[in-house]
Enzyme design. Structure first.
Site, PDB file in Angstrom:
ATOM      1  N   ASP A   9     -14.223  -0.047 -22.238  1.00  0.00           N
ATOM      2  CA  ASP A   9     -14.070  -0.169 -20.988  1.00  0.00           C
ATOM      3  C   ASP A   9     -14.293   1.068 -19.974  1.00  0.00           C
ATOM      4  O   ASP A   9     -13.813   2.138 -20.765  1.00  0.00           O
ATOM      5  CB  ASP A   9     -12.949  -1.148 -20.206  1.00  0.00           C
ATOM      6  CG  ASP A   9     -13.021  -2.284 -20.662  1.00  0.00           C
ATOM      7  OD1 ASP A   9     -14.044  -2.948 -21.003  1.00  0.00           O
ATOM      8  OD2 ASP A   9     -11.704  -2.889 -20.612  1.00  0.00           O
ATOM      9  N   PRO A  32       0.853  -1.172   0.156  1.00  0.00           N
ATOM     10  CA  PRO A  32      -0.105   0.089  -0.002  1.00  0.00           C
ATOM     11  C   PRO A  32       0.907   1.262   0.166  1.00  0.00           C
ATOM     12  O   PRO A  32       0.302   2.208  -0.460  1.00  0.00           O
ATOM     13  CB  PRO A  32      -0.741  -0.198   1.319  1.00  0.00           C
ATOM     14  CG  PRO A  32      -0.319  -1.354   1.943  1.00  0.00           C
ATOM     15  CD  PRO A  32       0.557  -1.849   1.035  1.00  0.00           C
ATOM     16  N   GLU A  83       3.905  -8.449   8.893  1.00  0.00           N
ATOM     17  CA  GLU A  83       3.533  -7.132   8.944  1.00  0.00           C
ATOM     18  C   GLU A  83       4.391  -6.356   7.947  1.00  0.00           C
ATOM     19  O   GLU A  83       4.147  -5.074   7.749  1.00  0.00           O
ATOM     20  CB  GLU A  83       3.903  -6.743  10.312  1.00  0.00           C
ATOM     21  CG  GLU A  83       3.386  -7.097  11.555  1.00  0.00           C
ATOM     22  CD  GLU A  83       1.932  -7.479  11.187  1.00  0.00           C
ATOM     23  OE1 GLU A  83       1.059  -6.687  10.944  1.00  0.00           O
ATOM     24  OE2 GLU A  83       1.234  -8.615  11.377  1.00  0.00           O
TER      25      GLU A  83
HETATM   26  C1  9WO Z   1       1.532  -2.666   4.843  1.00  0.00           C
HETATM   27  C2  9WO Z   1       1.405  -1.330   5.429  1.00  0.00           C
HETATM   28  C3  9WO Z   1       0.434  -0.570   6.357  1.00  0.00           C
HETATM   29  C4  9WO Z   1       0.545   0.623   6.367  1.00  0.00           C
HETATM   30  C5  9WO Z   1       1.535   1.501   5.618  1.00  0.00           C
HETATM   31  C6  9WO Z   1       2.276   0.667   5.037  1.00  0.00           C
HETATM   32  C7  9WO Z   1       2.294  -0.736   4.616  1.00  0.00           C
HETATM   33  N1  9WO Z   1       3.181  -1.471   3.976  1.00  0.00           N
HETATM   34  C8  9WO Z   1       2.501  -2.675   4.120  1.00  0.00           C
HETATM   35  C9  9WO Z   1       3.093  -3.916   3.663  1.00  0.00           C
HETATM   36  O1  9WO Z   1       3.970  -3.940   2.602  1.00  0.00           O
HETATM   37  N2  9WO Z   1       2.415  -5.187   3.905  1.00  0.00           N
HETATM   38  C10 9WO Z   1       3.292  -6.321   3.275  1.00  0.00           C
HETATM   39  C11 9WO Z   1       2.149  -6.904   2.171  1.00  0.00           C
HETATM   40  C12 9WO Z   1       3.187  -7.370   4.476  1.00  0.00           C
HETATM   41  C13 9WO Z   1       1.778  -7.322   5.093  1.00  0.00           C
HETATM   42  C14 9WO Z   1       0.643  -7.776   4.084  1.00  0.00           C
HETATM   43  N3  9WO Z   1       0.996  -6.938   2.687  1.00  0.00           N
HETATM   44  C15 9WO Z   1       0.050  -6.376   2.167  1.00  0.00           C
HETATM   45  C16 9WO Z   1      -0.040  -5.721   0.915  1.00  0.00           C
HETATM   46  N4  9WO Z   1      -1.157  -5.620   2.676  1.00  0.00           N
HETATM   47  N5  9WO Z   1      -1.664  -4.717   1.843  1.00  0.00           N
HETATM   48  C17 9WO Z   1      -1.089  -4.926   0.625  1.00  0.00           C
HETATM   49  C18 9WO Z   1      -1.309  -4.127  -0.591  1.00  0.00           C
HETATM   50  C19 9WO Z   1      -0.711  -4.303  -1.772  1.00  0.00           C
HETATM   51  C20 9WO Z   1      -1.017  -3.224  -2.665  1.00  0.00           C
HETATM   52  N6  9WO Z   1      -2.075  -2.779  -2.644  1.00  0.00           N
HETATM   53  C21 9WO Z   1      -2.846  -2.473  -1.809  1.00  0.00           C
HETATM   54  C22 9WO Z   1      -2.473  -3.537  -0.440  1.00  0.00           C
END
Ligand code: 9WO
Length: 252
Positions: free
Chosen positions: A171, A91, A118
């Site tokens: 689209d 994110p 995390e």
């Molecule tokens: C989670 C997170 C939360 C708040 C700010 C920054 C952050 N980075 C991450 C992160 O990189 N998380 C890793 C991948 C590990 C935990 C689960 N992950 C993840 C990827 N959660 N959400 C995404 C994601 C990826 C692409 N677009 C939206 C959400």
């Protein structure tokens, strides 16, 4: 093009690669997806791929070393003179949009790193990740679903994947506007709150009127919900005089 996906959950991918209209792109190899189960690159007896964060706090961090080993094997297998970009789905990344999807659909592919827990040890990100990409401002439990979203969006743009070659040109977002509403049979939908007709213009057979109506529906919906897209279309100069006349009649 080729996508290599490094993930702790390779089994999440199979159903999406073998079903639906994108299956053709995946099974023909137009979009070649290779899965790399990260667990295979753990080195100790417990097949550990995560550990506690330095500095304390909740949750676990994905270890840099298994990711490095996996990526080294991917690079060996791809054997490219120009290494494909390494993408982390997070994110924190740049938002994926249809313009980016179009670029990627015509490119050589990438190595997609799917995080879990995390987060990912920052040293791997700093040393090996070229681009961080996001699908939206929300947190998931891992990068697999965003990776699948990118693969799906790229696959459906491959030549011959959509039955109707023109359907993706119509689209949402193809013209930078939201899509118009769609209707099919029956002409009169009976429901407990009455009968719901199809907009009459769609039954008129007047193709120019239908095209104009659809364009106006797109403009109205976009002006209501995504004024940022209207501003961007204006800046690109893709709104016609007729479009502007319609928008000013809406008082938007
Ligand atoms: C989670 C997170 C939360 C708040 C700010 C920054 C952050 N980075 C991450 C992160 O990189 N998380 C890793 C991948 C590990 C935990 C689960 N992950 C993840 C990827 N959660 N959400 C995404 C994601 C990826 C692409 N677009 C939206 C959400």
């Amino acid at each position: 093009m080729r996508f290599d996906v490094v993930t702790l959950f390779p089994e999440l991918f199979a159903p999406h690669l073998t079903q639906g209209i994108t299956r053709r792109a995946f099974e023909s190899g137009q979009v070649d997806v290779k899965l790399w189960p990260l667990r295979d690159f753990a080195d100790n007896a417990y097949r550990r791929v995560d550990d506690r964060p330095y500095g304390g706090g909740p949750g676990m961090v994905m270890l840099a070393e298994p990711l490095q080993r996996a990526l080294a094997k991917v690079r060996e297998a791809r054997a490219e003179s120009t290494p494909a970009p390494v993408v982390l789905l997070t994110p924190t990344g740049h938002r994926i949009d249809q313009a980016l999807v179009r670029e990627w659909a015509a490119g050589p592919g990438a190595v997609l790193i799917c995080g879990r827990y995390e987060g990912v040890d920052q040293r791997f990100i700093d040393r090996r990740v070229d681009i961080e990409l996001s699908v939206g401002d929300f947190v998931l439990s891992g990068g697999e679903l965003p990776a699948l979203m990118l693969l799906d969006a790229v696959a459906r743009l491959q030549p011959g994947v959509l039955g109707d070659e023109q359907s993706h040109q119509q689209d949402s977002f193809s013209a930078g506007l939201l899509d118009c509403p769609h209707y099919s049979r029956p002409e009169l939908l009976q429901a407990d709150d009455g009968a719901h007709p199809v907009p009459p213009v769609l039954l008129s057979g007047h193709h120019a009127d239908i095209a104009r109506w659809r364009r106006e529906q797109s403009l109205r919906l976009t002006a209501e919900r995504r004024p940022d897209l209207i501003a961007a279309a204006r800046a690109r100069g893709t709104l016609s005089v007729a479009d502007e006349r319609y928008l000013s009649a809406l008082k938007l």
